[in-house]
Design an enzyme around this catalytic site. Structure first.
Site, PDB file in Angstrom:
ATOM      1  N   SER A  48       0.795  -1.235   0.000  1.00  0.00           N
ATOM      2  CA  SER A  48       0.000   0.000   0.000  1.00  0.00           C
ATOM      3  C   SER A  48       0.821   1.276   0.000  1.00  0.00           C
ATOM      4  CB  SER A  48      -0.911   0.009   1.236  1.00  0.00           C
ATOM      5  OG  SER A  48      -0.140  -0.061   2.428  1.00  0.00           O
ATOM      6  N   GLY A  74       3.528   3.018  -5.821  1.00  0.00           N
ATOM      7  CA  GLY A  74       2.991   2.625  -7.104  1.00  0.00           C
ATOM      8  C   GLY A  74       1.482   2.509  -7.136  1.00  0.00           C
ATOM      9  N   ALA A 125       6.049  -5.546  -5.211  1.00  0.00           N
ATOM     10  CA  ALA A 125       7.254  -5.599  -6.045  1.00  0.00           C
ATOM     11  C   ALA A 125       8.439  -5.697  -5.109  1.00  0.00           C
ATOM     12  CB  ALA A 125       7.359  -4.358  -6.924  1.00  0.00           C
ATOM     13  N   TYR A 140      11.005  -7.396 -20.808  1.00  0.00           N
ATOM     14  CA  TYR A 140       9.877  -7.424 -19.878  1.00  0.00           C
ATOM     15  C   TYR A 140       8.978  -8.628 -20.162  1.00  0.00           C
ATOM     16  CZ  TYR A 140       6.556  -5.866 -16.445  1.00  0.00           C
ATOM     17  OH  TYR A 140       5.768  -5.819 -15.323  1.00  0.00           O
ATOM     18  N   VAL A 191       5.761   5.623 -13.806  1.00  0.00           N
ATOM     19  CA  VAL A 191       7.085   5.789 -13.218  1.00  0.00           C
ATOM     20  C   VAL A 191       6.969   5.398 -11.754  1.00  0.00           C
ATOM     21  CG1 VAL A 191       8.991   7.358 -12.749  1.00  0.00           C
ATOM     22  CG2 VAL A 191       7.600   7.666 -14.811  1.00  0.00           C
TER      23      VAL A 191
END
Length: 401
Positions: A51, A54, A142, A239, A277
């Site tokens: 949380s 991103g 992540a 990716y 970003v």
């Protein structure tokens, strides 16, 4: 109290220090983009894993302000030391908690390793005691490594292509000036691929669902999503066709498995978001150059993480129908993957070099966005003034229900 003047101490995309005032101001700016709820409908009980940054941060802010979300947010952040500031996510969480409290939200933030069984146990006990069953779980994690809670093995992710080595353009800042360089990545071996899947795939998401379901904490109509990305064929070798892509395929397979297991009593999807970003994306080779070109091409058509999270929350609330692809994934990236946009980005990518960088890519915007991930380059912040670096983590109990 630990007032001191802070310097970013950055090299390129990496920052040693975060600025507490700047991080708070970034959260404020995101909060102000979000409309307040029009009615008095009670909010869902949600668990947001990841949380503080991103899309997880954006989903948290939109849920709190626009949908009266209740529940828990989980992040794994570092406190300040004598030598360094706290992590940016620590400061962002502190400010988010203040805004949530001001809005009267019953929402708690916990700091810990989402991969661990100990944190899962603590979260489950808190949810059971305060809320009972939850309506929504957002998984947006992540991380560079993961310790398997059952075997103790530490897996480390690798940002590499699969099959063959990869050479491509990349954006670098030499002496503060943007330049187009070239990067070379060797192909991952099978062990590196498998480790990346263990870290960034769906294994931990599945463990969360298993643990919550075992305690009867999934409400009727429960929804869960995990954030994913597809992106352009320009970045595919590093990716979607690389080790990260293998992990995303595992994440998507996990979504289908969870959806089947819920047997119609709930739904599970991956959400394919558009480019952004973030601290995670800025570490991926070629992504920065691609993103700065995309920003130049889309201009005002660029959709921020908050913009996309608002669309997603409208779907959670039933105010909009999900946009699903043929694999059952929720798509938020139509603005990025529009064929005309991708054709324009490809045309710029093929010809771009250091001499054409200023007209082909918005590198100033990108540099500002990277700085703001850590609270730097935020308008209105006096970076010459001393700032309090030791900011307490939000109280574990937000107060009476």
């Amino acid at each position: 109290m630990s007032l001191r003047e802070i310097k970013p101490g950055n090299r390129g995309y990496l920052y040693v220090n975060s600025h507490p005032t700047g991080c708070a101001r970034v959260v404020d700016r995101m909060w102000q983009r979000i409309p307040e709820p029009a009615g008095d409908r009670p909010g869902p009980v949600a668990l947001v894993i990841g949380s503080s940054a991103g899309y997880g941060l954006a989903a948290t802010l939109v849920g709190l302000r626009a949908h009266r979300m209740r529940g828990l947010g989980i992040a794994f952040e570092a406190d300040a030391t004598e030598r360094r500031t706290a992590s940016a996510g620590w400061y962002r969480t502190a400010r988010t908690a203040e805004l949530a409290a001001g809005a009267g939200a019953d929402f708690t933030f916990l700091n810990g390793d989402a991969f661990s069984e100990a944190l899962k146990d603590e979260v489950i006990e808190r949810l059971a005691a305060r809320f009972g069953a939850i309506d929504l779980l957002v998984y947006s994690v992540a991380a560079p490594r993961r310790t398997d809670p059952r075997t103790g093995e530490v897996h480390r992710s690798a940002l590499k292509p699969l099959g063959e080595d990869y050479r491509a353009k990349t954006l670098v800042f030499e002496g503060g000036l943007p330049q187009v360089g070239e990067m070379h990545l060797t192909a991952a071996d099978e062990a590196e691929r498998d480790a990346t899947v263990q870290v960034m795939g769906g294994a931990d998401w599945q463990l969360w669902i298993d643990a919550l379901q075992a305690r009867g904490l999934l409400a009727d109509g429960f929804q869960t999503v995990a954030l994913s990305y597809v992106g352009s064929d320009i970045t595919a070798p590093v990716y979607r066709a690389g080790t990260i892509g293998a992990a995303k395929e595992h994440l998507e397979a996990t979504a289908r498995a969870i959806d089947t297991r819920l047997k119609g009593a709930g739904r599970a999807h991956t959400v394919v978001a558009g480019a952004a970003v973030t601290q995670a994306s800025s570490a991926i080779p070629s992504i920065a150059l691609y993103t700065s070109i995309l920003r130049r091409v889309t201009g005002e058509g660029w959709q921020s993480t908050v913009d996309q999270a608002a669309v997603l929350w409208d779907q959670f609330a039933g105010d909009a129908q999900p946009v699903l692809d043929d694999q059952g994934r929720i798509r938020l990236d139509g603005w990025e993957m529009d064929p005309a946009v991708q054709a324009d980005v490809r045309a710029v990518w093929d010809r771009i070099d250091t001499d054409t960088l200023a007209t082909g890519a918005d590198t100033g915007w990108l540099r500002d966005q990277v700085g703001r991930l850590y609270g730097w380059d935020v308008p209105g912040v006096d970076y010459e003034a001393a700032a309090e670096t030791h900011v307490p983590w939000p109280a574990a109990d937000p107060g009476p229900v």
